[in-house]
Design an enzyme around this catalytic site. Structure first.
Site, PDB file in Angstrom:
ATOM      1  N   HIS A 145       3.338   6.256  11.495  1.00 55.53           N
ATOM      2  CA  HIS A 145       4.359   5.663  11.693  1.00 55.53           C
ATOM      3  C   HIS A 145       5.249   6.610  12.089  1.00 55.53           C
ATOM      4  CE1 HIS A 145       3.569   1.576  11.382  1.00 55.53           C
ATOM      5  NE2 HIS A 145       3.463   2.343  10.251  1.00 55.53           N
ATOM      6  N   GLU A 178       0.455   6.282   7.436  1.00 49.28           N
ATOM      7  CA  GLU A 178       1.333   6.269   7.417  1.00 49.28           C
ATOM      8  C   GLU A 178       2.150   7.293   8.344  1.00 49.28           C
ATOM      9  OE1 GLU A 178       2.921   3.856   5.691  1.00 49.28           O
ATOM     10  OE2 GLU A 178       1.688   3.163   5.310  1.00 49.28           O
ATOM     11  N   GLY A 226       0.919  -1.532  -0.006  1.00 50.58           N
ATOM     12  CA  GLY A 226      -0.293   0.352   0.351  1.00 50.58           C
ATOM     13  C   GLY A 226       0.640   1.455   0.044  1.00 50.58           C
ATOM     14  N   ALA A 227       1.771   1.475   1.333  1.00 54.10           N
ATOM     15  CA  ALA A 227       2.497   2.547   0.935  1.00 54.10           C
ATOM     16  C   ALA A 227       3.399   2.792   1.689  1.00 54.10           C
ATOM     17  CB  ALA A 227       1.887   3.977   1.275  1.00 54.10           C
ATOM     18  N   MET A 228       4.644   3.556   2.485  1.00 54.89           N
ATOM     19  CA  MET A 228       5.886   3.072   3.535  1.00 54.89           C
ATOM     20  C   MET A 228       6.180   4.558   3.709  1.00 54.89           C
ATOM     21  SD  MET A 228       8.092   1.236   4.364  1.00 54.89           S
ATOM     22  CE  MET A 228       9.201   1.842   5.403  1.00 54.89           C
ATOM     23  N   GLU A 229       6.511   4.174   5.076  1.00 52.14           N
ATOM     24  CA  GLU A 229       6.553   5.780   5.750  1.00 52.14           C
ATOM     25  C   GLU A 229       7.568   5.897   6.360  1.00 52.14           C
ATOM     26  OE1 GLU A 229       5.963   2.049   6.306  1.00 52.14           O
ATOM     27  OE2 GLU A 229       7.109   1.932   8.891  1.00 52.14           O
ATOM     28  N   ASN A 230       8.612   6.053   4.835  1.00 58.43           N
ATOM     29  CA  ASN A 230      10.068   7.035   4.627  1.00 58.43           C
ATOM     30  C   ASN A 230      10.186   7.808   5.815  1.00 58.43           C
ATOM     31  OD1 ASN A 230      10.545   4.211   3.032  1.00 58.43           O
ATOM     32  ND2 ASN A 230       9.874   5.925   1.701  1.00 58.43           N
TER      33      ASN A 230
END
Ligand code: B3K
Ligand code: ZN
Length: 879
Positions: A307, A304, A267-271
């Protein structure tokens, strides 16, 4: 790709890192033919290390080494050793600088892990262990470091160059290239590193935090999507305000960026400071996105963002602790969505998902604890157990502590562990300290797999005016865990009197009557609770609000379930009573198609429909019959065809008995005016579309015309796609033309085409598999794009049980062919897909054999990835 049997990593083997990295400097030279990555690591021995080897071992995969130097001196070939998984630098000092340069090929990276290209963009995905495909590193979450990243690329093709933290000024270079440096002041593990380069446009907004920080908010997308970002931006601003209010957490950098990409494994990434999203969870307009899409965007954007504190500022010590950040962050996003929309409906949706997927996982060969104790491939453990059950485990702590002590617990957690990499035990300890109670037994929720079952009996004593609940708990065996210790389970109960009113609950020993819902704490294998001064035989309402992720067995009569359906003050429990009753009726119909549907059930539906104005969204949930796959989970052996037939039969019966009421609901719930994805409008659309779904069972031409009219009106994507799906289920002459028209209308919008693929894959038509195979060759389909794989292959295999599980095994062959093809490109997505065949033990012997044959075939294919190997071998282990 795999050569030997993959090794297993164990939690019990955890050791702190031998080295720490204080500073990282990275230089990227991005190019179409090759990318060069230079790195400078400031390393020193970890004073807390429990082991000491003379050598430094770094992770690194698929890297071509160009140069390596230590404290400015080139390392001689005898001074290092490179293998498939990393680099060993021999005899290193206690503190030193290691510099390296590697060559990588992002344009050939189809696994979408590490640095890769999505269309014309460069982007990264490093969680869990993708950073090691970018440069040599200690790629483990307990090594936190400060990153400075310099990116250099052709200015015309890549005008936008992004990484974590705050940017410096761009420098123009002579050869048409440009360069920028990003500095992230917060130490972070490598899995939170991100880089994006491309021709992107952004919408910009700002947010001021309570402490007065002005934060620039930017959402970057490809130019053609610039008008589809407003909902994502509004969601982000709501999430920031909510986290400030509910948890006292504010953002900590000057800029927060989100980038949407089309090729993304999840879905997505919390970088840190630079979230990268699957475009599905950013882009929306009323014409192209459904209500579900709007809600999904709001919740993933929030997830995200949340996070940043639960995951980034405080991260995981090792990957076994994944639920530390994921369970907690899902709990937070669930509560956020509940506050933004309809709380009751949100809870029902979450429980439906948990029961359908997590309970199934917990009862199958891949069952694992919320904190797993071993894995072959960590990417296989981003599961509904770690995420959704993990969220329930956090919710139970909130239930046990109450809201104030729970908030005290999270405050303590942020204060105690900011900037550290910690464990789920550390989190629970904060809750125990804040709640001033021992949560030792509670921690079994993290270490024991399986869904506990509560068997409950109620006895009313009219003479004593007591009502006694006897509660027994039992948890079935799961792989590697034959016996379980009792759990600590918060069980919310209420008692309804004969008019359906909640009784004030007084337990033995209470001086005053208590509240009408009580949180009983179940901790023993068997326990009794005696309620006093109960004037009439009550009907118990059990597990209100789904206070724990358990199954409850109570011998309700049909009449009692209908009574709860009509009167329970807890919306979740009203819905649950309806589901239990519907399930009972459906399973009877599976056994015997001639069995009678209780008149009271139809009457209860009628009543609910006539009362539809009160809460359309909740009503839509109540009137939705349990899914085929969920019904299968309730049977000793799944009867694929029987379930499909029974469900269709009951839908048709309800439609014909309630046609007038359904038509009235359809007519009365039209939402006019400008499209708005608010709780009220969403509720009305979902009820109206549910009514249309029932009505379409009648094969009535007037209703089909209504459905076609709804499609043609084209008011919003929710109504359009519902109508088209209902038409695609049937042999109606117009369907082919409408499907083709839809494709022509949306041929340039990949997210809309995903819906088009899905609805065809989920069609009830008998020839669906043939059509799906045909669609694999459609120009708009690409097996390299995970969204397309999920929309076509995933939707068919998981959303169309009766066609996927066709008795001749054609569905199983289809899936294993695709898995083998995908595994060459993208092992993570291949491993997701192969899971859909791993619960073979649940079926009849003929289907079991067919599935096993395909699984064996995959397992014995040479070069199968570690990801797929783990899932397939574990599913065959328990044969
Ligand atoms: N943390 C990521 C998931 C990464 C998955 C890696 N295979 C998204 C999320 O949970 O927010
Ligand atoms: Zn997450």
């Amino acid at each position: 790709m795999l050569r030997d049997t993959p090794s297993t990593v164990y939690l019990k083997d955890y050791l702190p890192p031998e080295f720490l990295i204080d500073q990282v400097m990275l230089w990227f030279d991005l190019d179409e033919t090759e990318t060069r990555v230079r790195s400078r690591l400031e390393l020193r021995r970890n004073p807390a290390a429990q082991s000491r080897s003379p050598d430094l071992r770094l992770h690194g995969e698929q890297l071509e080494l160009i140069s390596l130097s230590l404290d400015g001196q080139p390392v001689a070939p005898a001074g290092y050793l490179q293998d498939d998984e990393g680099l060993t630098v021999r005899q290193v000092p206690d503190q030193f600088v290691l510099e390296s340069e590697v060559r990588i090929l992002p344009q050939q990276n189809t696994a979408l892990e590490g640095l890769y290209k999505s269309g014309g963009l460069f982007c990264t995905q490093c969680e869990a262990e993708g950073f090691r495909k970018i440069t040599w590193y200690l790629d483990r979450p307990d090594v936190m470091s400060r990153f400075t990243t310099t990116i250099c690329a052709d200015k015309q093709r890549y005008p936008v160059l992004l990484s974590n933290g705050n940017p410096s000024d761009t420098v123009e270079l002579e050869d048409g290239r440009h360069r920028i440096t990003w500095t992230d002041p917060f130490p972070k593990p490598a899995y939170l590193f991100a880089l994006v380069a491309g021709d992107l446009r952004a919408i910009e907004d700002s947010h001021t935090t309570p402490s007065g920080r002005e934060v620039t908010l930017r959402i970057y997308v490809e130019p053609e999507n610039i008008d589809k970002c407003d909902h994502a931006m509004a969601s982000l601003k709501r999430a920031m305000a909510w986290d400030e209010q509910q948890y006292g957490r504010e953002y900590d950098l000057d800029i927060y960026m989100i980038v949407a990409v089309n090729d993304f494994n999840m879905g997505a990434m919390e970088n840190k400071g630079l979230n990268i999203f699957n475009s599905k969870f950013v882009l929306a307009s009323p014409a192209t996105a459904t209500d579900r899409d709007f809600q999904g965007i709001e919740s993933v954007i929030a997830h995200e963002y949340f996070h940043n504190w639960t995951g980034n500022r405080i991260t995981c010590r090792d990957w076994f602790q994944l639920s530390l950040k994921e369970g907690l962050t899902v709990f937070r996003d669930q509560e956020f969505s509940a506050d933004m929309g309809s709380r009751g409906v949100k809870r029902i949706e979450d429980v439906r998902l948990l029961r359908a997927h997590q309970f199934a996982e917990d009862a199958g060969p891949m069952a694992h604890p919320v904190r797993p104790d071993s894995y072959m491939e960590i990417n296989n453990f981003y599961t509904v157990t770690v995420y959704e059950k993990g969220a329930e485990v956090v919710r139970m702590q909130a239930n046990l502590l109450g809201p104030e002590a729970f908030r005290g617990g999270t405050d303590l957690y942020f204060e105690r562990f900011d900037g550290q990499a910690v464990t789920t035990d550390d989190f629970v300890q904060c809750m125990a300290d804040a709640g001033q109670r021992d949560l030792g037994q509670f921690k079994r929720w993290y270490s024991q797999a399986g869904t506990p079952e509560l068997t409950i009996q109620g006895v009313y004593d009219a003479a004593q005016q007591t009502y006694t609940l006897t509660v027994e708990q039992h948890c079935p065996a799961t792989p590697g865990q034959p016996d379980k210790e009792p759990f600590l389970i918060p069980l919310a109960v209420g008692l309804l009197d004969d008019r359906g009113t909640d009784l004030a609950l007084r337990l033995a020993g209470d001086s005053d009557p208590g509240p009408t819902t009580r949180m009983l704490e179940i901790s023993e294998p068997r326990q009794q609770f005696v309620f006093e001064q109960v004037p009439v035989a009550p009907v118990p309402s059990l597990l209100r609000g789904f206070s724990a992720p358990v199954k409850v067995r109570f011998d309700y009569s049909n009449e009692q379930l209908m009574f709860l359906m009509a009167h329970d003050s807890d919306g979740f429990s009203r819905w649950d009573a309806a589901q239990t009753l519907a399930q009972r009726i459906l399973l009877q119909l599976v056994d015997d198609p001639d069995s009678l549907v209780p008149e009271g059930f139809v009457q209860a539906f009628r009543q609910a429909l006539q009362d539809s104005a009160s809460d359309p969204a909740l009503l839509a949930e109540v009137l939705t019959l349990p899914a085929e796959s969920y019904l299968g989970d309730q049977m000793a052996e799944v009867d694929v065809e029987g379930i499909h037939r029974a469900r269709e039969q009951l839908k048709t019966l309800l439609a014909s008995e309630l046609k007038t009421e359904l038509l009235a609901v359809y007519r009365d719930n039209e939402v006019t005016g400008e499209y708005r994805p608010d709780a009220d409008a969403i509720g009305r659309r979902s009820l109206r579309n549910l009514a249309l779904g029932y009505l379409m069972q009648l094969e009535d031409q007037a209703i089909q015309a209504l459905c076609i009219a709804q499609y043609r009106a084209g008011n919003n994507m929710t109504d359009v796609i519902t109508a088209l799906s209902l038409l695609a289920d049937r042999d109606i002459p117009e369907t082919a033309e409408l499907l083709e028209g839809f494709y022509q209308q949306w041929r340039d919008d990949p997210l809309v085409l995903d819906k088009w693929f899905s609805l065809q894959a989920m069609s009830k038509r008998p020839d669906t598999l043939e059509r799906v195979k045909g669609l694999l060759d459609h120009p708009a389909f690409s097996i390299a794009n995970p969204n397309k794989v999920r929309s076509l292959i995933g939707a068919f295999c998981s959303g169309n049980p009766v066609r996927f599980h066709a008795a001749d095994g054609a569905g199983y062959r289809f899936l294993s062919d695709r898995v083998l093809e995908l595994d060459q490109l993208n092992p993570q997505v291949a491993a997701r897909m192969v899971r859909l065949m791993t619960r073979w033990q649940r079926y009849d012997p003929a289907r079991q054999r067919l599935m096993q044959t395909q699984l064996e075939r995959i397992l014995h294919t040479s070069g199968v990835s570690r990801d797929v190997y783990e899932i397939v071998s574990k599913s065959l282990e328990h044969a």
